[in-house]
Design an enzyme around this catalytic site. Structure first.
Site, PDB file in Angstrom:
ATOM      1  N   GLU A 185       2.445  11.892   0.853  1.00 34.34           N
ATOM      2  CA  GLU A 185       1.983  10.761   0.036  1.00 34.34           C
ATOM      3  C   GLU A 185       2.182  10.992  -1.456  1.00 34.34           C
ATOM      4  O   GLU A 185       2.558  10.084  -2.189  1.00 34.34           O
ATOM      5  CB  GLU A 185       0.516  10.445   0.340  1.00 34.34           C
ATOM      6  CG  GLU A 185       0.301   9.697   1.646  1.00 34.34           C
ATOM      7  CD  GLU A 185       0.387  10.582   2.876  1.00 34.34           C
ATOM      8  OE1 GLU A 185       0.375  11.825   2.722  1.00 34.34           O
ATOM      9  OE2 GLU A 185       0.470  10.054   3.996  1.00 34.34           O
TER      10      GLU A 185
ATOM     11  N   HIS B 297      -9.141   5.988   8.869  1.00 35.15           N
ATOM     12  CA  HIS B 297      -8.347   4.770   9.021  1.00 35.15           C
ATOM     13  C   HIS B 297      -9.141   3.515   8.655  1.00 35.15           C
ATOM     14  O   HIS B 297      -8.722   2.413   8.976  1.00 35.15           O
ATOM     15  CB  HIS B 297      -7.836   4.629  10.465  1.00 35.15           C
ATOM     16  CG  HIS B 297      -6.769   5.606  10.844  1.00 35.15           C
ATOM     17  ND1 HIS B 297      -6.996   6.955  10.938  1.00 35.15           N
ATOM     18  CD2 HIS B 297      -5.458   5.439  11.144  1.00 35.15           C
ATOM     19  CE1 HIS B 297      -5.875   7.576  11.289  1.00 35.15           C
ATOM     20  NE2 HIS B 297      -4.920   6.679  11.416  1.00 35.15           N
TER      21      HIS B 297
END
Lengths: 376, 328
Positions: B57, B126
């Protein structure tokens, strides 16, 4: 896109732990089958120029340290000892190549035409960064370790997509190789075969921590694992750094993908003017590296060639004195801008919340009236 | 079309209209993204415009910063809210302040898309709502959307912005449908009054806008007329729209999924107190996720603000009987 290392470049991968060298410590010229073909254009005048360049960088550095000691600068990160690495790289690049550096690359900035005032602004605290990156083809200094290695990779990816010439260079130190961003930059560069040169000045210390804390093998072993060819050179040998940088740049320019160059050098001074290197390294080690001084080494080489060294030295000293004077003179340009400027450039457009804070500050300052002593 | 399709259309239209626009993220190419937001775009625009990135990321955002440096307009996809933290330094120390630290020389026309929030029964990491971290950082624009039209128009505006934009996509609303007019334009600065009302102002954003509208319909049964505001821009905040509403209603309830402490709700309420204290008839209320890490999905219906919790808070601002009194 292939990540295989071409057969012909196997001699660039791994290689002997002994870094490539052209000039021995006593100035004797070695033969180097890898680097010699890239040095054929250097005559005695060119060598004298390189000596003058290094002398100028040292003078700038010494002057900046003096300015810090006199309270004119808040901080300075000395580059003394790393002149050959920075000049060797700079003299191998094209003007269009774009640099992303850390904060110790003021030598590179100088060689890119950054003015003394632009260079000192950060260290005097009148700006967060001093110059137009696009005009100088060099991003302003990065303080977060290794963050710029990713910017260089992205810049190079975009440059290639847009069909533009020029390679991108990421400059960083040995400590940066321990950072996650560096590892990610290697992966992106290798996977996408990005036209980027990773230029590591391994100056043996990350503030107080010796290279052994970052790595138990040469740093140049790491990129090999992701498929990036490497060169490891004596970073105090300006000819070796220049030749190796040229070799790497040519290969990248020809579409060969990324390369990594480790310049093995030494920081002779402290990390910054704030630390005390006598706490973490001894005099014997320092002596060993003083004998490898890049400026002395080139002087000895010129002597061996029978060059008029006294003349060369005098001319270099003259240029160095001019540079130091210019640096000191630049202080006069470095007054803090108006306070209101603090609120500018946060976003492209002003936003109401910030305008409100700026106006509140202005109103407060106005309400406090003139300072005591002026009020009569 | 669905919100997911609207986002896909916005990306396609920007890619087609400006060759500087580049997408980068994990699984966004061949797969079309785990939520299929980038479906078909690699086939149409090629692997140099729609880049399947290594699983890193910080690398995605960091290289995108370099691309913006070189004149591109990158759009990063972070796969899930909980995976943005490895890129935190590149967002808050780099992208957000390049314009400022270079005195305006370097623009960062960078968009970071993050599917956020809970309600889909996912495993941990999530379902997070990280907006306050980014809204706290000067130099970032933080926006979120609530319906397909807003998603389409606001994403196009984000990509065209010269500033870095954190673009939060409410993942449990991806499949909600609505009309999309591709000619409509949005800005990144303004909240919108979705439903005018008389009795109290209910401020929401992202996934909870629909919940707030449903709460307003339910409140009608009790004779309560709620004004619903979709905040849209979390940074900078459109204080004026909220204050104007509170001046009309005298009461304020703010709701979001993120924990309430040091939150957007805290900021909106403080702003309202500063801007129109004299008009407040009752203490403002916040209805938020609890101050716990996002819980296992078996609990999320309790953790996420729903109609009952919102109406309960509305009751408190109106001085009516409510659950807290009942328990007492």
């Amino acid at each position: 896109m292939s990540t295989t290392i071409p057969e012909t470049d196997h001699d660039l991968v791994g290689g002997p732990d002994q870094p490539l060298q052209v000039l021995a410590e006593d100035g004797t010229r070695h033969r180097s089958p890898t680097l010699d073909p890239l040095l054929t254009d250097l005559d005695q005048d060119a060598l004298a120029d390189l000596l003058a360049d290094m002398t100028v960088l040292r003078a700038i550095d010494d002057e900046a340290v003096a300015l810090q000691r006199q309270g004119e600068l808040g901080l300075w990160p000395p580059l003394k000892g790393q002149e050959a690495a920075q000049i060797g790289l700079s003299r191998a690049l094209d003007p269009d190549d774009f640099l992303f550096t850390s904060y110790r690359e003021n030598g590179l900035a100088w060689l890119r035409g950054v003015t003394p005032a632009e260079m000192l602004a950060v260290w005097r605290g009148t700006a967060l960064s001093g110059w137009d990156p696009f005009a100088r083809r060099m991003a302003t200094p990065q303080v977060v370790i290794a963050a710029q290695t990713l910017h260089a990779v992205g810049h190079a990816m975009a440059t290639r997509t847009r069909g533009e010439d020029g390679i991108t260079v990421a400059c960083f130190g040995d400590g940066a190789t321990s950072q996650g961003d560096f590892a990610e930059a290697l992966v992106f560069a290798a996977s996408f075969q990005v036209p980027v040169l990773f230029f590591c000045q391994n100056n043996q210390y990350a503030i107080s921590e010796p290279i052994g804390v970052q790595s138990i093998v040469p740093l140049s072993h790491r990129p090999v694992g992701v498929g990036i060819p490497v060169l490891r050179v004596d970073g105090n040998d300006v000819l070796a750094v220049r030749a190796a940088s040229r070799l790497a740049a040519q290969r990248i320019r020809a579409g060969g993908g990324p390369m990594f160059l480790e310049a093995v050098t030494y920081r002779l001074g402290p990390h910054t003017t704030s630390d005390d290197p006598t706490r973490y390294r001894d005099e014997a080690e320092l002596d060993r590296w003083r004998r490898r001084d890049p400026i002395l080494r080139l002087e000895r080489h010129l002597e061996q060639l029978g060059a008029p060294v006294e003349q060369v030295r005098a001319r270099a000293a003259e240029r160095a004195a001019e540079a130091a004077t210019a640096l000191r003179a630049a202080l006069a340009e470095l007054t803090p801008p108006d306070v209101e400027s603090m609120f500018r450039h946060v976003l492209e457009t002003e936003h109401p919340g910030l305008v409100r804070q700026r106006d509140q500050l202005a109103a407060l300052e106005a309400s406090l009236g003139p300072a005591l002593g002026e009020d009569s | 079309m669905t919100m997911a399709q609207a986002l896909n259309a916005a990306l396609a239209d920007e890619l087609a209209g400006d060759d500087r626009v580049v997408l980068i993220g994990e699984d966004i190419g061949t797969l079309g993204g785990v939520f299929r937001i980038t479906d078909g775009l690699k086939t149409r625009f090629g692997g140099e415009r729609v880049i399947d990135a290594p699983l890193a990321e910080s690398g995605i955002v960091g290289t995108a910063i370099g691309m913006a440096y070189a004149g591109q307009r990158p759009v990063c996809e972070i796969q899930f809210d909980g995976f943005v933290y490895p890129a935190f330094d590149q967002i808050v120390s780099q992208a957000s302040r390049l314009r400022y630290r270079t005195g305006g020389f370097v623009a960062m026309p960078l968009t970071i898309r993050i599917p956020f929030g809970g309600g889909i029964g996912a495993v941990e990491h999530h379902s997070e709502s990280p907006e306050a971290y980014f809204a706290h950082t000067p130099g970032l624009r933080v926006v979120t959307v609530a319906d397909p039209q807003d998603a389409y128009s606001t994403l196009r505006a984000a990509i065209r912005s010269e500033d870095p934009v954190i673009f939060l996509e409410p993942k449990r609303r991806y499949w909600g449908k609505g009309e999309v007019d591709r000619t409509l334009r949005a800005d990144l600065d303004s909240a919108r009054v979705l439903r005018p009302g008389r009795d109290a102002t209910l401020v929401a954003y992202g996934p909870l806008v629909l919940t707030a509208l449903e709460a307003a319909v339910a409140a009608e049964d009790d004779g309560i007329d709620l004004e619903v505001i979709d905040l849209r821009s979390l940074a900078p905040l459109d204080r004026a729209t909220v204050a104007a509403s509170v001046r009309r209603t005298g009461r304020l309830v703010v709701t979001h999924e993120a924990p309430g402490t040091v939150s957007l709700a805290a900021e909106v309420i403080t702003s309202a107190i500063e801007d129109c204290f004299d008009h407040l008839e009752a203490a403002p209320e916040r209805v938020t996720g609890y101050d716990i890490p996002y819980p296992p999905s078996a609990f999320e219906e309790h953790h996420l603000p729903g109609i009952d919790r919102i109406l309960d808070a509305v009751d408190r601002t109106l001085g009516r009987r409510h659950s807290r009194e009942v328990r007492a």
